[in-house]
Every structure is written in C-alpha cells, then in structure tokens.
Write an enzyme that holds these catalytic residues in place. Sequence first.
Site, mmCIF file in Angstrom:
data_model
loop_
_atom_site.group_PDB
_atom_site.id
_atom_site.type_symbol
_atom_site.label_atom_id
_atom_site.label_comp_id
_atom_site.label_asym_id
_atom_site.label_seq_id
_atom_site.Cartn_x
_atom_site.Cartn_y
_atom_site.Cartn_z
ATOM 1 N N ASP A 32 2.902 -0.824 -4.380
ATOM 2 C CA ASP A 32 3.517 0.323 -3.691
ATOM 3 C C ASP A 32 3.913 0.037 -2.248
ATOM 4 O O ASP A 32 4.996 0.425 -1.810
ATOM 5 C CB ASP A 32 2.635 1.579 -3.801
ATOM 6 C CG ASP A 32 1.235 1.364 -3.255
ATOM 7 O OD1 ASP A 32 0.850 0.196 -3.018
ATOM 8 O OD2 ASP A 32 0.518 2.361 -3.060
ATOM 9 N N GLY B 168 -1.073 -7.644 -2.500
ATOM 10 C CA GLY B 168 -2.122 -8.366 -3.235
ATOM 11 C C GLY B 168 -1.520 -9.138 -4.401
ATOM 12 O O GLY B 168 -0.646 -8.621 -5.098
ATOM 13 N N GLU C 220 -14.034 0.518 -7.339
ATOM 14 C CA GLU C 220 -14.424 0.361 -5.922
ATOM 15 C C GLU C 220 -14.049 1.589 -5.085
ATOM 16 O O GLU C 220 -14.712 1.877 -4.093
ATOM 17 C CB GLU C 220 -13.809 -0.899 -5.310
ATOM 18 C CG GLU C 220 -12.309 -0.840 -5.188
ATOM 19 C CD GLU C 220 -11.688 -2.013 -4.446
ATOM 20 O OE1 GLU C 220 -12.288 -2.555 -3.520
ATOM 21 O OE2 GLU C 220 -10.551 -2.372 -4.819
ATOM 22 N N ASP D 190 -3.881 -3.151 -10.010
ATOM 23 C CA ASP D 190 -4.345 -1.761 -9.998
ATOM 24 C C ASP D 190 -3.628 -0.848 -10.998
ATOM 25 O O ASP D 190 -4.146 0.215 -11.335
ATOM 26 C CB ASP D 190 -4.175 -1.157 -8.597
ATOM 27 C CG ASP D 190 -5.122 -1.766 -7.582
ATOM 28 O OD1 ASP D 190 -6.029 -2.513 -8.000
ATOM 29 O OD2 ASP D 190 -4.949 -1.502 -6.380
ATOM 30 N N ARG E 157 15.236 -18.264 -13.300
ATOM 31 C CA ARG E 157 15.967 -18.837 -14.444
ATOM 32 C C ARG E 157 17.097 -17.916 -14.916
ATOM 33 O O ARG E 157 18.186 -18.380 -15.264
ATOM 34 C CB ARG E 157 14.988 -19.130 -15.583
ATOM 35 C CG ARG E 157 13.973 -20.213 -15.192
ATOM 36 C CD ARG E 157 14.020 -21.388 -16.120
ATOM 37 N NE ARG E 157 13.330 -22.531 -15.574
ATOM 38 C CZ ARG E 157 12.312 -23.158 -16.168
ATOM 39 N NH1 ARG E 157 11.858 -22.731 -17.333
ATOM 40 N NH2 ARG E 157 11.774 -24.221 -15.617
ATOM 41 N N ARG F 78 -29.260 -3.694 -11.801
ATOM 42 C CA ARG F 78 -28.655 -4.850 -11.143
ATOM 43 C C ARG F 78 -27.188 -4.522 -10.905
ATOM 44 O O ARG F 78 -26.597 -3.753 -11.677
ATOM 45 C CB ARG F 78 -28.740 -6.114 -12.008
ATOM 46 C CG ARG F 78 -30.148 -6.655 -12.188
ATOM 47 C CD ARG F 78 -30.676 -7.271 -10.880
ATOM 48 N NE ARG F 78 -31.975 -7.912 -11.072
ATOM 49 C CZ ARG F 78 -33.155 -7.281 -11.000
ATOM 50 N NH1 ARG F 78 -33.207 -5.971 -10.787
ATOM 51 N NH2 ARG F 78 -34.270 -7.962 -11.157
ATOM 52 N N ARG G 229 0.516 -9.348 3.574
ATOM 53 C CA ARG G 229 0.745 -7.941 3.915
ATOM 54 C C ARG G 229 1.207 -7.953 5.362
ATOM 55 O O ARG G 229 0.434 -8.288 6.246
ATOM 56 C CB ARG G 229 -0.548 -7.130 3.748
ATOM 57 C CG ARG G 229 -0.982 -7.000 2.296
ATOM 58 C CD ARG G 229 -2.111 -5.994 2.156
ATOM 59 N NE ARG G 229 -2.382 -5.688 0.769
ATOM 60 C CZ ARG G 229 -3.360 -6.243 0.046
ATOM 61 N NH1 ARG G 229 -4.161 -7.116 0.610
ATOM 62 N NH2 ARG G 229 -3.541 -5.916 -1.205
ATOM 63 N N ARG H 161 -8.651 0.289 -5.361
ATOM 64 C CA ARG H 161 -8.946 0.939 -4.077
ATOM 65 C C ARG H 161 -8.815 2.445 -4.185
ATOM 66 O O ARG H 161 -9.664 3.175 -3.715
ATOM 67 C CB ARG H 161 -7.972 0.390 -3.030
ATOM 68 C CG ARG H 161 -8.453 0.498 -1.642
ATOM 69 C CD ARG H 161 -7.504 -0.125 -0.671
ATOM 70 N NE ARG H 161 -6.384 -0.814 -1.321
ATOM 71 C CZ ARG H 161 -5.766 -1.853 -0.797
ATOM 72 N NH1 ARG H 161 -6.169 -2.341 0.340
ATOM 73 N NH2 ARG H 161 -4.722 -2.398 -1.402
ATOM 74 N N ASP I 78 -1.322 1.134 -10.471
ATOM 75 C CA ASP I 78 -1.128 2.466 -9.877
ATOM 76 C C ASP I 78 0.316 2.731 -9.457
ATOM 77 O O ASP I 78 0.562 3.420 -8.466
ATOM 78 C CB ASP I 78 -2.084 2.645 -8.675
ATOM 79 C CG ASP I 78 -1.866 1.581 -7.609
ATOM 80 O OD1 ASP I 78 -1.176 0.582 -7.879
ATOM 81 O OD2 ASP I 78 -2.390 1.750 -6.490
ATOM 82 N N SER J 176 4.768 -2.765 -1.018
ATOM 83 C CA SER J 176 5.945 -3.648 -1.084
ATOM 84 C C SER J 176 7.198 -2.845 -1.401
ATOM 85 O O SER J 176 8.296 -3.143 -0.907
ATOM 86 C CB SER J 176 5.753 -4.700 -2.178
ATOM 87 O OG SER J 176 4.478 -5.269 -2.084
ATOM 88 N N GLN K 168 -10.946 -10.840 -10.283
ATOM 89 C CA GLN K 168 -10.007 -10.056 -11.087
ATOM 90 C C GLN K 168 -8.549 -10.335 -10.725
ATOM 91 O O GLN K 168 -7.634 -9.984 -11.469
ATOM 92 C CB GLN K 168 -10.269 -8.557 -10.904
ATOM 93 C CG GLN K 168 -11.618 -8.133 -11.406
ATOM 94 C CD GLN K 168 -12.060 -6.822 -10.769
ATOM 95 O OE1 GLN K 168 -11.889 -5.765 -11.350
ATOM 96 N NE2 GLN K 168 -12.616 -6.886 -9.572
ATOM 97 N N THR L 33 0.802 -5.484 -9.737
ATOM 98 C CA THR L 33 -0.469 -5.237 -9.052
ATOM 99 C C THR L 33 -1.522 -5.048 -10.126
ATOM 100 O O THR L 33 -1.257 -4.389 -11.140
ATOM 101 C CB THR L 33 -0.431 -3.998 -8.136
ATOM 102 O OG1 THR L 33 -1.790 -3.579 -7.881
ATOM 103 C CG2 THR L 33 0.289 -2.811 -8.750
HETATM 104 O O1 F6P Z 1 -4.201 -3.612 -4.658
HETATM 105 C C1 F6P Z 1 -4.855 -4.636 -5.281
HETATM 106 C C2 F6P Z 1 -6.245 -4.831 -4.733
HETATM 107 O O2 F6P Z 1 -6.811 -5.905 -5.438
HETATM 108 C C3 F6P Z 1 -7.153 -3.603 -4.764
HETATM 109 O O3 F6P Z 1 -7.680 -3.341 -6.024
HETATM 110 C C4 F6P Z 1 -8.169 -3.994 -3.726
HETATM 111 O O4 F6P Z 1 -8.787 -2.874 -3.176
HETATM 112 C C5 F6P Z 1 -7.350 -4.686 -2.698
HETATM 113 O O5 F6P Z 1 -6.207 -5.191 -3.370
HETATM 114 C C6 F6P Z 1 -8.032 -5.808 -1.968
HETATM 115 O O6 F6P Z 1 -7.135 -6.359 -1.073
HETATM 116 P P1 F6P Z 1 -7.314 -7.680 -0.205
HETATM 117 O O7 F6P Z 1 -6.263 -8.620 -0.681
HETATM 118 O O8 F6P Z 1 -7.048 -7.247 1.193
HETATM 119 O O9 F6P Z 1 -8.689 -8.208 -0.393
#
Ligand code: F6P
Length: 319
Positions: A103, A11, A222, A127, A25, A243, A72, A171, A129, A105, A251, A125
């Site tokens: 991760d 991602g 999510e 995330d 550079r 809502r 990916r 995720r 994480d 990658s 993001q 990333t």
């Molecule tokens: O790992 C980054 C991320 O943005 C996650 O937060 C999200 O669940 C996922 O990638 C979405 O991936 P895609 O690029 O397949 O929409």
Amino acid sequence: VRRIGVLTSGGDAPGMNAAIRAVVRKAIYHGLEVIGIRRGYAGLIQGEFREMHVGSVADIIHRGGTILLTARSERFKTEEGRKEALQKIQEAGLDGLVVIGGDGSFRGAAHLARLGVPTIGVPATIDNDIPCTDYTIGFDTAVNTAVDAINKARDTATSHERIIIVEVMGRQSGFIALNAGLAGGAESILIPEIDYDLDMVVEKIERGRKRGKLHSIIVVAEGVGSAIDISKEIEKKGGFETRVIILGHIQRGGTPTAFDRMLASYTGARAVELLLEGKSGQMVGFENNRVVNYPLEEVLQRTKTVDREAYELAGVLSI
Ligand code: F6P
C-alpha cells in the site's frame, strides 16, 4: 511506449523476483527496453538504474527476496523527493513504470501517475492487505511457512502438554494469522480486526484438556500486541505452561510457492500490457481466478477485511 522501468518497494515478499522476471520478459517480448531500478523509490531518486536483458532475470523465478533490492523511502514522501524522482525518470527516457509492492508503494505510484508518469502497480506483500485483489504476491508462501512452523510447534507442544503461542506477521491485518491458524488447526486465532476475550481462550483450553487434548496452539497476529504479554496473561489466568514462538522475518523469505509464482507471472505480464494499452494509475489484481485491474485511487480508498465466516469456521473446527 519504448522504454519502461521496474522497481520493488516496501517490505519484500517471496515471488517479487518472479514478478520482475515477468515484467522484464513480457516487455522484451514486445520489443521494449527495460530498466531495473534498484532500492525502490530511494534508488529512483538516486538514479540507480540498470538495463535489464532476458538473461538478467534468469534463474530467479524460485528465489525469495528481490534482485532489485527494496527500501522504504522517507524522501519520496516529500514533494521535493517526488520531483527529483520525476526528473530522473525523464532523464532516463522512461515512458512507463511498474511498481511491485504494497500500500505504501501504491501511494507513491499514484503520485507519480498524477505527475504524468504512466505507472502500474503489482500487489506484492505477505500481509495480503491490498483491496481489489483476492491475493497478493508472497502471502501464500508466508502462510505455508507459518503452517510449517505450527506443525512443528504442535509436535513438541503435545509431548510436553503445553500451550504454544505462535506470533505471525501482519502489522494491521490478520490475513496470515487467519489462514495459517485455519490450515494449522489452531485452537484460537487472535487478529486485530476482531475483538477477542482471553478468558474465552483460556476456557477453550480448559475444555480441551478435560477431553484429553494434550496441546493447544494459539496463533496471534503481531498487530494484536505482544505474544509474550499474551502468554503471560494466559499462564496467569489458566495456570498452564506456555511457550512463545515469534516467526518474524522468516515469513518474508524462502522459495515462493507455485501459486505465488503464477500470480506474479500473470500480474507482472498484465502490468506491461496495460502500459502498452496506454493505461496509467492502475493496479493489477487477481479476483475470482481472473486477472483484473482497478484505478490505484480506488484501491487506496477501499479497505479489505478478513473473511469473518472463515474466522468463525476456524473456531467451530477447533472446539
Ligand atoms: O508489510 C509487511 C511486513 O512484513 C509486516 O507484516 C510487518 O509488520 C512489517 O512488514 C515489518 O517491516 P520491516 O521490514 O520494517 O521489518
């Protein structure tokens, strides 16, 4: 080391371009040739290579996305795919590779290192994480994007005395939700790492209402589940009007914050230094305000968890 490659994978994350710029550079500064590999490992297998010059990375430090494109690759997860990649690396005469990604990658990067290709990972990333680093490139920008959205949601939530549920990315992790929720003053934060009880969430909203609070913001990662389902349950349990806002890929875009650009510059440049020092199978990280490096194998074995104290503090501050 004479010639190195650089790719972005998985991602995308704001600041990846600043990292590519730093790698290119810094390498050119040390007299190396740099090859940009397009579309991550998928492009590596296809031999999508192009020479990078000082000007190839001009005017990108402030841009989101990645000029090298990303993917990916399922093929790279197979042994044949990795052999094809190795062949392309040898044909191109690459003495080293910098992989900018998350991760998945790094699992690929560790494989390449095991096959004898000097490979260094740069964590990017939204995330956050990735173990062995306090921050990953893109996380700060994503949190700021989410906070900006929460601020706006709060205005309209107050006017209408509503509950707004903001779903953020992550995720399997709640880093974005926790930091955005804390900085955005959310009433409740739901993340996959910590169990939650919707009855308590509803009770908290009710307590706030009694004190005259007009709105409530609930931030949901999510990875916890569908924000729409959660909103329906909250409506059913508490009888409030809700809502839902799903921030999604917004993001992942936008101009990187100064912090992400600095992080990308430090870690991208350090990756090149590690290759020059003859290192391989390492990830560059940023811990306690210092650039560090750890073996990729260790990074892949460890897990990084959210700061429970920060989570509890967010609860205390939003009573
Ligand atoms: O790992 C980054 C991320 O943005 C996650 O937060 C999200 O669940 C996922 O990638 C979405 O991936 P895609 O690029 O397949 O929409």
